[in-house]
Design a protein around this motif. Structure first.
Motif, PDB file in Angstrom:
ATOM      1  N   UNK A  13       2.721  -0.840  14.732  1.00 30.11           N
ATOM      2  CA  UNK A  13       1.289  -0.941  13.494  1.00 30.11           C
ATOM      3  C   UNK A  13       1.213  -0.271  12.507  1.00 30.11           C
ATOM      4  N   UNK A  14       1.298   1.150  12.812  1.00 28.73           N
ATOM      5  CA  UNK A  14       0.991   2.458  12.319  1.00 28.73           C
ATOM      6  C   UNK A  14       2.329   2.814  11.664  1.00 28.73           C
ATOM      7  N   UNK A  15       3.779   2.629  12.240  1.00 27.98           N
ATOM      8  CA  UNK A  15       4.787   2.489  11.647  1.00 27.98           C
ATOM      9  C   UNK A  15       4.644   2.168  10.001  1.00 27.98           C
ATOM     10  N   UNK A  16       4.800   0.870  10.192  1.00 20.81           N
ATOM     11  CA  UNK A  16       4.287  -0.346   8.345  1.00 20.81           C
ATOM     12  C   UNK A  16       3.592   0.257   7.884  1.00 20.81           C
ATOM     13  N   UNK A  17       2.743   0.639   8.445  1.00 25.43           N
ATOM     14  CA  UNK A  17       1.271   1.186   7.129  1.00 25.43           C
ATOM     15  C   UNK A  17       1.968   2.423   7.096  1.00 25.43           C
ATOM     16  N   UNK A  18       2.259   3.144   7.666  1.00 25.78           N
ATOM     17  CA  UNK A  18       2.553   5.097   7.146  1.00 25.78           C
ATOM     18  C   UNK A  18       2.954   4.576   5.675  1.00 25.78           C
ATOM     19  N   UNK A  19       4.664   3.720   5.969  1.00 28.95           N
ATOM     20  CA  UNK A  19       5.583   3.624   5.642  1.00 28.95           C
ATOM     21  C   UNK A  19       5.035   2.584   4.183  1.00 28.95           C
ATOM     22  N   UNK A  20       4.236   1.928   4.316  1.00 31.41           N
ATOM     23  CA  UNK A  20       3.276   1.456   2.751  1.00 31.41           C
ATOM     24  C   UNK A  20       4.058  -0.378   3.271  1.00 31.41           C
ATOM     25  N   UNK A  21       4.785   0.096   3.834  1.00 29.95           N
ATOM     26  CA  UNK A  21       5.936  -1.845   4.435  1.00 29.95           C
ATOM     27  C   UNK A  21       5.598  -3.037   4.118  1.00 29.95           C
ATOM     28  N   UNK A  22       4.485  -2.904   4.921  1.00 33.76           N
ATOM     29  CA  UNK A  22       3.223  -3.796   5.521  1.00 33.76           C
ATOM     30  C   UNK A  22       1.942  -3.424   5.515  1.00 33.76           C
ATOM     31  N   UNK A  23       0.989  -4.499   5.672  1.00 34.42           N
ATOM     32  CA  UNK A  23       0.073  -4.099   6.157  1.00 34.42           C
ATOM     33  C   UNK A  23      -0.141  -4.722   7.045  1.00 34.42           C
ATOM     34  N   UNK A  24      -0.425  -5.241   8.364  1.00 35.01           N
ATOM     35  CA  UNK A  24      -0.682  -6.160   9.883  1.00 35.01           C
ATOM     36  C   UNK A  24      -2.319  -5.643  10.170  1.00 35.01           C
ATOM     37  N   UNK A  29       0.943  -1.043  -0.126  1.00 33.83           N
ATOM     38  CA  UNK A  29      -0.089   0.015  -0.020  1.00 33.83           C
ATOM     39  C   UNK A  29       1.199   1.246  -0.117  1.00 33.83           C
ATOM     40  N   UNK A  30       0.191   2.697  -0.140  1.00 35.40           N
ATOM     41  CA  UNK A  30       1.197   4.040   0.060  1.00 35.40           C
ATOM     42  C   UNK A  30       1.473   4.088   1.109  1.00 35.40           C
ATOM     43  N   UNK A  73      -4.409   4.903  14.516  1.00 34.01           N
ATOM     44  CA  UNK A  73      -4.736   4.001  15.182  1.00 34.01           C
ATOM     45  C   UNK A  73      -6.206   3.470  15.010  1.00 34.01           C
ATOM     46  N   UNK A  74      -7.050   3.852  13.869  1.00 36.86           N
ATOM     47  CA  UNK A  74      -7.864   3.139  13.061  1.00 36.86           C
ATOM     48  C   UNK A  74      -7.603   2.447  11.407  1.00 36.86           C
ATOM     49  N   UNK A  75      -6.127   3.016  11.282  1.00 38.74           N
ATOM     50  CA  UNK A  75      -5.413   3.428   9.769  1.00 38.74           C
ATOM     51  C   UNK A  75      -5.146   1.901   9.699  1.00 38.74           C
ATOM     52  N   UNK A  76      -5.679   0.858   8.857  1.00 42.01           N
ATOM     53  CA  UNK A  76      -4.597  -0.600   7.982  1.00 42.01           C
ATOM     54  C   UNK A  76      -3.950  -0.193   7.300  1.00 42.01           C
ATOM     55  N   UNK A  77      -3.877   0.814   6.527  1.00 42.41           N
ATOM     56  CA  UNK A  77      -2.756   0.967   5.260  1.00 42.41           C
ATOM     57  C   UNK A  77      -2.313   2.804   5.282  1.00 42.41           C
TER      58      UNK A  77
END
Length: 527
Positions: free
Chosen positions: A457-468, A58-59, A523-527
């Motif tokens: 989780x937020x850091x991974x999502x924000x970077x777009x590196x993984x969706x956990x 994801x972006x 906190x609500x973001x999945x990606x």
């Protein structure tokens, strides 16, 4: 990312004729086949271009960052140009889509899908087949019915079984519990049935029993059926997150003592967080003894019907009165593609209504197979074609092998994660999910651990590196891998766990800072 206009010839849809009448090429018909072919080629190139450039699942964009681009769009002012529409679509959607086929998408029950099922969409969509009545669908009706019969046979429901395709497990559970409620009320002394007379006077005594870790759609169904959330009794689970039979028996006894009427028990074959499968044979015996409807929610675990290694995990499902199956999970089909099955096709009468203009009673009595007679929906897409094409092209065993692969992958990942001192895995995988959290030696406070794992989780999502995924167990926040991609390799998961630990290690020292607390949006973001 911009769409490369050199990928395919430009396509411009015809505008209105000078006399003001709409050009027939603006609508799909035999005169627009060339434009259809060119347009499909263009869209295929658009998808190819996007996916070959994508490096992450994801972006990482946040809602407040993307929303202004939509606010600037006036839907009453069309672009009148396919190229411009595609370029806009690239910016608004494709650049920020979440790619379920990516090996670092490990969040929810979204699967990569078979190629034949995608081609089925390319056939069914332009024809716009609606499968509610025979005179709208013909062969499509028989394709869906054949798949329902095939699935019911795989479950083992018997020759009197039937069902219909649905939009997903939530609708399937609603449909099954609606039938169960009406069946129970119909059997009550002095009550002529719900369809004409509504619920009986003692409807507030009706109860549904389900595991405390079952799907939330059970509660939603109870509310929609006029019973309310309070009609659902959450039965405690055991250490493996399977319904505790002793607790179920105690709950039934409490119902008896309170004058309540348990009319349905829901067994889950694959809970969302843990993949756990309730002890269906024992639950079936209890239901049989007491005349209670047994519904098996196999939205997640239904793919085990195709497994050559793990089919026995669904032992007892053949005793169910109704079953939910999501083909768009462990059968690797596109959304939406699901079904609700019943052991006794006569029970489908509880959701039948005959309209003179659509499915008149004499038509049904004459044997016309109008599928609307057994569906909560009226207009429905021809979703069955996706599964049909997959089975006819690839075969059931190959789909089952895909599920076996992700089950094995989950077991391998569990063993690898257990070797780390800083990763706490709650349970061995029952299907293909792993619930865990990063837990370093120097952080003991549960609140700090919650914050730390949320931030990972937020850091991974924000970077777009993984969706956990994230979930809570006993009030505490955990991370979750949901593995449905047979192309994902163990090394990729091991690397992702290592990255989770690296991020956690870098964030741990800042836990005492107020800025360390998760923001409402993230906190609500999945990606």
């Amino acid at each position: 990312m911009r769409y490369d206009t050199e990928l395919a010839p430009a396509i411009v849809l015809p505008r209105s004729r000078p006399d003001g009448r709409n050009d027939p090429l603006a609508l799909f018909n035999e005169q627009s086949l060339d434009a259809y072919r060119s347009g499909m080629q263009r869209c295929v190139e658009l998808v190819r271009h996007t996916l070959t450039r994508a490096r992450n699942p994801c972006s990482g964009i946040e809602p407040q960052e993307l929303q202004p681009a939509f606010q600037a769009i006036d839907l009453d002012r069309p672009l009148d140009d396919l190229e411009a529409s595609l370029e806009e679509l690239q910016r608004l959607y494709l650049d920020h889509a979440v790619y379920f086929h990516h090996p670092r998408y490990v969040a929810h029950l979204n699967c990569p899908i078979t190629l034949p099922s995608i081609l089925a969409e390319a056939i069914a969509t332009p024809l716009n087949t609606a499968v509610e009545t025979w005179d709208q669908s013909a062969g499509a009706t028989l394709i869906e019915q054949k798949l329902i019969d095939w699935t019911a046979a795989r479950v083992g429901l018997g020759e009197d079984a039937d069902g219909v395709f649905t939009s997903g497990g939530t609708q399937s559970n609603l449909m099954a519990l609606s039938i169960a409620r009406d069946s129970a009320c119909e059997a009550m002394p002095g009550h002529a049935g719900n369809r004409h007379h509504g619920l009986p006077s003692n409807f507030r005594q009706l109860r549904i029993l389900t595991s405390e870790v079952s799907h939330f759609s059970v509660q939603k169904a109870a509310a929609l059926l006029g019973l309310g959330y309070d009609a659902v009794i959450a039965v405690p689970s055991d250490a493996s997150k399977r319904m505790d039979i002793a607790a179920l028996q105690a709950a039934l006894k409490e119902c008896d003592e309170a004058g309540l009427i348990p009319f349905a028990i829901v067994a889950t074959a694959g809970t969302t967080d843990f993949g756990s499968i309730d002890p269906i044979p024992t639950m079936a015996e209890l239901c049989r003894q007491r005349g209670i409807w047994l519904h098996v929610d196999a939205a997640y675990g239904g793919g085990l019907l195709l497994s050559r290694r793990h089919r026995h995990w669904l032992a007892g499902i053949e005793q169910a009165d109704s079953v939910s199956i999501d083909y768009h999970k462990t059968f690797f089909q596109p959304v939406s593609c699901s079904a609700c099955l019943v052991r006794d096709r006569r029970q489908l009468r509880h959701i039948t209504y005959h309209a003179d203009y659509l499915n008149p009673r004499d038509q049904a009595e004459g044997g016309t197979p109008d599928l609307v007679n057994k569906s909560l929906q009226t207009t429905r897409r021809f979703d069955a074609l996706k599964l049909w094409m997959s089975l006819r092209t690839l075969g059931a065993e190959r789909l089952g092998d895909h599920l076996d692969q992700v089950i094995e992958l989950a077991q391998q990942a569990y063993r690898a994660m257990r070797q780390r001192d800083d990763i706490e895995v709650l349970l061995p995988p029952a299907l293909s999910t792993l619930v865990f959290r990063y837990r370093p030696d120097d952080v003991d406070d549960d609140g700090d651990l919650d914050t730390l794992n949320q931030q990972i989780r937020q850091t991974l999502s924000r970077r777009g590196e993984a969706v956990v995924a994230g979930t809570r167990v006993d009030g505490r926040f955990h991370l979750k891998f949901t593995l449905l991609n047979p192309m994902t390799r163990l090394a990729e998961l091991v690397a992702l766990v290592a990255e989770i630990a690296r991020i956690g290690e870098s964030l741990a020292p800042s836990l005492t800072s107020p800025s360390a607390r998760p923001s409402p949006v993230w906190s609500q973001s999945s990606c």
